[in-house]
Design a protein around this motif. Structure first.
Motif, PDB file in Angstrom:
ATOM      1  N   ILE A  38     -13.430   7.189  -2.579  1.00 37.80           N
ATOM      2  CA  ILE A  38     -13.222   8.512  -3.172  1.00 37.80           C
ATOM      3  C   ILE A  38     -12.622   8.383  -4.566  1.00 37.80           C
ATOM      4  CG2 ILE A  38     -11.861  10.635  -2.997  1.00 37.80           C
ATOM      5  CD1 ILE A  38     -14.109  10.709  -1.089  1.00 37.80           C
ATOM      6  N   ARG A  39     -11.660   7.469  -4.713  1.00 34.86           N
ATOM      7  CA  ARG A  39     -11.035   7.264  -6.030  1.00 34.86           C
ATOM      8  C   ARG A  39     -12.062   6.797  -7.054  1.00 34.86           C
ATOM      9  NH1 ARG A  39      -6.074   3.369  -5.824  1.00 34.86           N
ATOM     10  NH2 ARG A  39      -6.025   3.958  -8.009  1.00 34.86           N
ATOM     11  N   SER A  40     -12.967   5.912  -6.642  1.00 35.57           N
ATOM     12  CA  SER A  40     -13.988   5.401  -7.558  1.00 35.57           C
ATOM     13  C   SER A  40     -14.921   6.524  -8.005  1.00 35.57           C
ATOM     14  CB  SER A  40     -14.796   4.286  -6.881  1.00 35.57           C
ATOM     15  OG  SER A  40     -13.982   3.185  -6.568  1.00 35.57           O
TER      16      SER A  40
ATOM     17  N   GLN B 241       0.839  -1.204   0.000  1.00 37.77           N
ATOM     18  CA  GLN B 241       0.000   0.000   0.000  1.00 37.77           C
ATOM     19  C   GLN B 241       0.869   1.248   0.000  1.00 37.77           C
ATOM     20  OE1 GLN B 241      -3.620  -0.097  -0.038  1.00 37.77           O
ATOM     21  NE2 GLN B 241      -3.083   1.970  -0.738  1.00 37.77           N
ATOM     22  N   ILE B 242       1.943   1.230   0.771  1.00 37.76           N
ATOM     23  CA  ILE B 242       2.874   2.365   0.800  1.00 37.76           C
ATOM     24  C   ILE B 242       3.488   2.578  -0.582  1.00 37.76           C
ATOM     25  CG2 ILE B 242       5.126   3.118   1.667  1.00 37.76           C
ATOM     26  CD1 ILE B 242       4.357   1.868   4.371  1.00 37.76           C
ATOM     27  N   GLU B 243       3.920   1.491  -1.219  1.00 36.28           N
ATOM     28  CA  GLU B 243       4.544   1.609  -2.539  1.00 36.28           C
ATOM     29  C   GLU B 243       3.578   2.201  -3.553  1.00 36.28           C
ATOM     30  OE1 GLU B 243       5.766  -2.382  -3.220  1.00 36.28           O
ATOM     31  OE2 GLU B 243       7.640  -2.191  -2.070  1.00 36.28           O
ATOM     32  N   GLU B 244       2.309   1.781  -3.497  1.00 38.54           N
ATOM     33  CA  GLU B 244       1.307   2.307  -4.426  1.00 38.54           C
ATOM     34  C   GLU B 244       1.059   3.795  -4.173  1.00 38.54           C
ATOM     35  OE1 GLU B 244      -3.473   2.100  -5.319  1.00 38.54           O
ATOM     36  OE2 GLU B 244      -2.531   0.385  -4.336  1.00 38.54           O
ATOM     37  N   LEU B 245       0.895   4.170  -2.902  1.00 41.01           N
ATOM     38  CA  LEU B 245       0.626   5.571  -2.561  1.00 41.01           C
ATOM     39  C   LEU B 245       1.810   6.459  -2.915  1.00 41.01           C
ATOM     40  CD1 LEU B 245      -1.104   5.028   0.914  1.00 41.01           C
ATOM     41  CD2 LEU B 245      -2.213   5.778  -1.201  1.00 41.01           C
ATOM     42  N   GLU B 246       3.027   5.968  -2.682  1.00 44.05           N
ATOM     43  CA  GLU B 246       4.214   6.747  -3.039  1.00 44.05           C
ATOM     44  C   GLU B 246       4.319   6.915  -4.543  1.00 44.05           C
ATOM     45  OE1 GLU B 246       7.365   5.999   0.615  1.00 44.05           O
ATOM     46  OE2 GLU B 246       7.546   4.788  -1.211  1.00 44.05           O
TER      47      GLU B 246
ATOM     48  N   ASP C  89     -10.412  15.952  -1.190  1.00 40.99           N
ATOM     49  CA  ASP C  89     -10.624  14.838  -0.259  1.00 40.99           C
ATOM     50  C   ASP C  89      -9.682  13.679  -0.561  1.00 40.99           C
ATOM     51  OD1 ASP C  89     -12.592  16.273   0.981  1.00 40.99           O
ATOM     52  OD2 ASP C  89     -14.265  15.200   0.055  1.00 40.99           O
ATOM     53  N   GLN C  90      -9.490  13.402  -1.850  1.00 41.94           N
ATOM     54  CA  GLN C  90      -8.602  12.307  -2.227  1.00 41.94           C
ATOM     55  C   GLN C  90      -7.172  12.596  -1.797  1.00 41.94           C
ATOM     56  OE1 GLN C  90      -8.073   9.738  -6.205  1.00 41.94           O
ATOM     57  NE2 GLN C  90      -7.198  11.757  -6.397  1.00 41.94           N
TER      58      GLN C  90
ATOM     59  N   LYS D 171     -18.602  21.350 -10.837  1.00 44.97           N
ATOM     60  CA  LYS D 171     -17.204  21.771 -10.754  1.00 44.97           C
ATOM     61  C   LYS D 171     -16.738  21.788  -9.305  1.00 44.97           C
ATOM     62  CE  LYS D 171     -14.176  25.651 -11.972  1.00 44.97           C
ATOM     63  NZ  LYS D 171     -14.129  27.010 -12.544  1.00 44.97           N
ATOM     64  N   GLN D 172     -17.590  22.331  -8.414  1.00 48.61           N
ATOM     65  CA  GLN D 172     -17.238  22.375  -6.999  1.00 48.61           C
ATOM     66  C   GLN D 172     -17.168  20.972  -6.398  1.00 48.61           C
ATOM     67  OE1 GLN D 172     -20.043  24.975  -5.093  1.00 48.61           O
ATOM     68  NE2 GLN D 172     -19.254  26.838  -6.087  1.00 48.61           N
ATOM     69  N   GLU D 173     -18.080  20.112  -6.832  1.00 52.66           N
ATOM     70  CA  GLU D 173     -18.069  18.728  -6.352  1.00 52.66           C
ATOM     71  C   GLU D 173     -16.766  18.031  -6.742  1.00 52.66           C
ATOM     72  OE1 GLU D 173     -20.560  14.518  -6.876  1.00 52.66           O
ATOM     73  OE2 GLU D 173     -20.982  16.232  -8.190  1.00 52.66           O
ATOM     74  N   LEU D 174     -16.348  18.252  -7.987  1.00 57.07           N
ATOM     75  CA  LEU D 174     -15.103  17.644  -8.461  1.00 57.07           C
ATOM     76  C   LEU D 174     -13.907  18.172  -7.667  1.00 57.07           C
ATOM     77  CD1 LEU D 174     -13.544  15.899 -10.466  1.00 57.07           C
ATOM     78  CD2 LEU D 174     -13.557  17.830 -12.053  1.00 57.07           C
ATOM     79  N   GLU D 175     -13.859  19.485  -7.455  1.00 51.97           N
ATOM     80  CA  GLU D 175     -12.750  20.080  -6.705  1.00 51.97           C
ATOM     81  C   GLU D 175     -12.699  19.528  -5.283  1.00 51.97           C
ATOM     82  OE1 GLU D 175     -13.485  24.242  -6.982  1.00 51.97           O
ATOM     83  OE2 GLU D 175     -12.635  24.437  -9.011  1.00 51.97           O
TER      84      GLU D 175
END
Length: 376
Positions: free
Chosen positions: A146-148, A76-81, A270-271, A261-265
């Protein structure tokens, strides 16, 4: 840094210091490039033979569990980095590189009092690691959710014109809306644009001549506007569909566009926030899991050494990291120093037929206690 270490114990016949010197000399002479370190195990509470036997039954399974959690967090660390473009420069335990923590292991008496029964220590370690694994699942699930959501929005904004969101492609001046007139949006195949331009005015009555304008084009489709009288809109949709042109339902709303637009931002923010907090949590939790795992390895080595060599505890614990080509030579050295008159019974099937290879389900059966710690 080596990725794989052997944690071994040898029976002490005379003195541990003499045996350690012999081991150092033989490794230096026959396999000089093999790192060798003492593995310092405190005087743990032995308990009864039954309690040791009961504990030993689950040691291998528990070790696999802790190793698995350690690797999960590392991946997980490797992916996030990778996503963040960061490089931690190596994982640590309380600021100490993981390989150094293993090779210079010191028992944490405050966290794991040696007066406690071995089973209580093991259960405590297992419980701590299990809780961290549960926390990892919750945190990763929240981050992936959040990513999804972001991926779904991005697909709508970057996908085919047939399905994507059109609000960022259409400007207010592209749309005519009045009491009598309306503007429709047509999705036209990239290779049917000439057909569209030559036919759209005749698909129905009351189409404003030369009103069609191309707004956007991707690899498959082009987006066109067409202005006509309101009363002809339904007939135009039907005729366009029969000709293979798709009319997209669209109502321009500055408020809706700004809201998306605000929702996307907010989702992007959040991500980033969740990714940063998850990464920091993983750094800390990896250190906690690795420390717990090494204390477990100490208990495991102690338990298996008592069951193998008997009481009182008299064995030399060490950590080695031989290269693949040096493994056979190092095994031979360890076997020679184990002073076992029955060592032939502990050889693997490749070395001798039959014997006690694979005793207790251990594929690496040797006349001394040995198990492998895989850091990756």
């Amino acid at each position: 840094m080596a990725n794989r270490y052997w944690v071994v114990s040898l029976p002490v016949q005379n003195s541990a210091s003499t045996l350690w010197t012999q081991l150092q000399q033989q490794i230096s002479h026959h396999s000089f490039d093999t790192p060798l370190h003492r593995f310092n195990i405190p005087n743990l509470r032995v308990g009864t033979l039954d309690s040791l036997l009961s504990l030993s039954d689950d040691l291998a399974k528990s070790n696999n569990f802790m190793e698995g959690v350690s690797h999960k967090i590392r991946r997980q660390i490797e992916e996030l980095e990778r996503v963040s473009g960061l490089d931690s420069g190596g994982l640590t335990v309380d600021g100490v590189p993981v390989d150094s923590y293993l090779t210079r292991f010191v028992w944490d008496e405050a966290k794991y009092p040696t007066v406690l029964p071995l089973k209580e220590i093991v259960d405590g370690i297992h419980g701590q690691v299990a809780k961290i694994e549960d926390d990892l699942k919750v945190r990763v699930s929240e981050y992936n959710n959040i990513r999804s959501q972001l991926n779904a929005i991005n697909r709508k904004q970057t996908g085919s014109l047939a399905v994507r969101d059109l609000s960022n492609l259409v400007k207010p001046e592209d749309i005519v809306t009045s009491e009598h007139l309306t503007t429709l949006l047509a999705i036209v195949s990239k290779y049917s644009q000439k057909d569209w331009l030559s036919n759209y005015e005749t698909l129905t009555s009351y189409v404003v001549p030369r009103s069609s304008k191309k707004l956007y084009e991707d690899n498959e489709y082009a987006l066109y506007t067409v202005t006509l009288f309101n009363r002809a809109a339904d007939n135009f949709r039907t005729s366009a569909r029969e000709k293979g042109f798709q009319i997209r339902d669209f109502e321009f709303s500055p408020e809706t566009h700004e809201g998306r637009k605000q929702e996307l931002e907010k989702l992007v923010q959040d991500q980033e926030s969740l990714r940063s907090s998850l990464l920091q949590w993983c750094y800390t939790s990896y250190g906690e899991v690795f420390s717990s795992w090494m204390h477990f390895c100490a208990v495991r080595l102690f338990t298996e050494s008592i069951l193998r060599y008997g009481l009182p505890p008299s064995f030399l614990a060490s950590v080695l990291a031989p290269s693949i080509k040096a493994e056979k030579k190092v095994r031979s050295i360890l076997e020679g120093l184990s002073d076992s008159t029955n060592s032939a019974y502990w050889k693997t099937d490749d070395e001798v037929g039959g014997g006690m290879a694979g005793l207790a389900g251990d594929a690496d059966a040797h006349p001394y206690v040995s198990f492998t710690v895989n850091l990756i």
